[in-house]
Design a protein around this motif. Structure first.
Motif, short mmCIF file in Angstrom:
data_model
loop_
_atom_site.label_atom_id
_atom_site.label_comp_id
_atom_site.label_asym_id
_atom_site.label_seq_id
_atom_site.Cartn_x
_atom_site.Cartn_y
_atom_site.Cartn_z
N GLU A 1 0.93 -1.08 -0.11
CA GLU A 1 0.01 -0.09 0.13
C GLU A 1 0.89 1.20 -0.05
O GLU A 1 0.57 2.14 -0.69
CB GLU A 1 -1.01 -0.01 1.30
CG GLU A 1 -2.01 -0.87 1.20
CD GLU A 1 -2.82 -1.08 2.46
OE1 GLU A 1 -2.48 -0.33 3.34
OE2 GLU A 1 -3.87 -1.90 2.67
N GLU A 2 1.92 1.32 0.62
CA GLU A 2 2.95 2.42 0.91
C GLU A 2 3.46 2.41 -0.34
O GLU A 2 3.55 3.68 -1.14
CB GLU A 2 3.91 2.08 2.12
CG GLU A 2 4.74 3.24 2.05
CD GLU A 2 4.27 4.52 2.57
OE1 GLU A 2 4.81 5.70 2.30
OE2 GLU A 2 2.88 4.69 2.90
N TYR A 3 3.93 1.44 -1.23
CA TYR A 3 4.59 1.54 -2.60
C TYR A 3 3.71 2.26 -3.23
O TYR A 3 4.18 3.15 -4.44
CB TYR A 3 4.92 0.10 -2.93
CG TYR A 3 5.82 0.06 -4.20
CD1 TYR A 3 7.05 0.50 -4.46
CD2 TYR A 3 4.97 -0.62 -5.35
CE1 TYR A 3 7.44 0.54 -5.56
CE2 TYR A 3 5.71 -0.62 -6.56
CZ TYR A 3 6.91 -0.08 -6.78
OH TYR A 3 7.26 -0.03 -8.03
N GLU A 4 2.33 1.75 -3.62
CA GLU A 4 1.43 2.29 -4.40
C GLU A 4 1.27 3.74 -4.06
O GLU A 4 0.91 4.37 -5.15
CB GLU A 4 0.05 1.38 -4.09
CG GLU A 4 0.20 -0.25 -4.88
CD GLU A 4 0.57 -0.18 -6.41
OE1 GLU A 4 0.22 0.69 -6.92
OE2 GLU A 4 0.99 -1.26 -6.65
N LYS A 5 1.08 3.92 -2.84
CA LYS A 5 0.83 5.38 -2.58
C LYS A 5 2.05 6.25 -2.91
O LYS A 5 1.69 7.44 -3.77
CB LYS A 5 0.85 5.49 -1.21
CG LYS A 5 0.60 7.05 -0.63
CD LYS A 5 0.41 7.12 1.00
CE LYS A 5 0.35 8.40 1.51
NZ LYS A 5 0.27 8.65 2.68
N GLN A 6 3.29 5.80 -2.91
CA GLN A 6 4.39 6.61 -3.37
C GLN A 6 4.56 6.59 -5.07
O GLN A 6 4.58 7.70 -5.55
CB GLN A 6 5.67 5.97 -3.15
CG GLN A 6 5.75 6.09 -1.33
CD GLN A 6 7.31 5.31 -1.10
OE1 GLN A 6 7.80 5.02 -1.83
NE2 GLN A 6 7.37 5.15 0.25
N LEU A 7 4.09 5.63 -5.56
CA LEU A 7 4.04 5.66 -6.88
C LEU A 7 2.83 6.72 -7.47
O LEU A 7 3.13 7.34 -8.48
CB LEU A 7 3.65 4.15 -7.61
CG LEU A 7 4.66 3.22 -7.71
CD1 LEU A 7 4.14 1.84 -8.16
CD2 LEU A 7 5.87 3.57 -8.34
N ALA A 8 1.60 6.81 -6.98
CA ALA A 8 0.61 7.86 -7.10
C ALA A 8 1.03 9.10 -6.94
O ALA A 8 0.83 10.17 -7.95
CB ALA A 8 -0.69 7.47 -6.33
N GLU A 9 1.70 9.32 -5.94
CA GLU A 9 2.20 10.72 -5.51
C GLU A 9 3.30 11.17 -6.53
O GLU A 9 3.22 12.33 -7.07
CB GLU A 9 2.93 10.85 -4.18
CG GLU A 9 1.88 10.45 -2.92
CD GLU A 9 2.59 10.42 -1.60
OE1 GLU A 9 3.87 10.24 -1.57
OE2 GLU A 9 1.86 10.55 -0.54
N ARG A 10 4.18 10.33 -7.05
CA ARG A 10 5.24 10.58 -7.95
C ARG A 10 4.60 10.94 -9.42
O ARG A 10 4.94 11.84 -10.22
CB ARG A 10 6.08 9.45 -8.15
CG ARG A 10 7.11 9.21 -6.83
CD ARG A 10 7.98 8.26 -7.17
NE ARG A 10 8.76 7.90 -5.85
CZ ARG A 10 9.54 7.04 -5.65
NH1 ARG A 10 9.79 6.17 -6.59
NH2 ARG A 10 10.40 6.91 -4.68
N ALA A 11 3.46 10.14 -9.85
CA ALA A 11 2.86 10.13 -10.87
C ALA A 11 2.25 11.70 -10.94
O ALA A 11 2.10 12.36 -12.01
CB ALA A 11 1.93 9.24 -11.11
#
Length: 225
Positions: free
Chosen positions: A113-123
């Motif tokens: 979940e944290e990884y997906e959150k970071q990906l979304a924030e970077r995108a």
């Protein structure tokens, strides 16, 4: 002579380990023997606990002491004064290995979940950065030859008509009249257009629509800006 009555017996970690040798090396920095001023059974015991001479720059004091005690014969060592036994502390237990059942080979759901959150924030950050950049507008500089019917065509009216054409993304530029022959001149005119907004086919159609003045129109040069 019982040296243990006058000196406190030291305690070391396992003397075959780096930690134990480091302790012994520090201890012997200002001492010749383990206890007192003469070799004793404590030196013999410690020698056995060390095992082999650690002769390197890290343990110079231990090396000096080891060689000194090793030079004595077995008979001489047996005659050394008796002392209390050298105390050896247990080495710190290594960290317990993690049970295989506890090994998470694929990461926890929280990690995912944290990884997906970071990906979304970077995108989102990349999208915002891209949106903040001014869009590059593709433009072209075009040179046109507008030809009249004959030498009686009023070229000032012809040019006035051409320049009357208005389109979003179209800017008329410099112009000049060029002699063709037999008293006939053509209008050589520059125009800058935004490629996404102005169709050259539409522009040419509007120019030749001034049929009282214009016979034809040709593109002489076409350059991207």
């Amino acid at each position: 002579m019982n040296t243990s009555n006058r000196f406190t017996m030291p305690s070391f970690t396992d003397l075959k380990t780096e930690a134990g040798l480091a302790e012994l090396n520090t201890y012997l920095a200002d001492k010749t023997y383990i206890v007192g001023f003469v070799p004793s059974s404590a030196d013999v015991e410690a020698l056995a606990l060390v095992g082999t001479c650690p002769c390197n720059t890290k343990f110079v004091n231990v090396c000096r002491w080891f060689r000194t005690i090793s030079d004595y014969t077995a008979e001489e060592k047996a005659a050394f004064p008796k002392t209390e036994a050298v105390t050896v502390k247990a080495a710190a237990a290594p960290a317990a290995a993690k049970d295989e059942d506890d090994v998470d080979l694929f990461g926890s759901d929280e990690d995912d979940e944290e990884y997906e959150k970071q990906l979304a924030e970077r995108a989102a950050a990349a999208k915002a950065k891209k949106a903040a950049k001014p869009a590059v507008i593709a433009k072209s500089s075009i040179l046109l030859d507008v030809k009249p019917w004959d030498d009686t065509t009023p070229m000032d009216e012809l040019e006035k008509s051409v320049r009357s054409i208005e389109m979003e993304g179209l800017i008329w530029g410099a112009s000049k009249l060029i002699a063709v022959g037999y008293g006939i001149r053509k209008l050589n005119i520059n125009v800058v257009v935004e490629d996404d907004k102005v169709s050259m086919d539409d522009l040419e159609e509007q120019i030749v629509a001034f049929e009282d003045y214009v016979q034809s129109v040709d593109v002489v040069a076409f350059n991207k800006i």
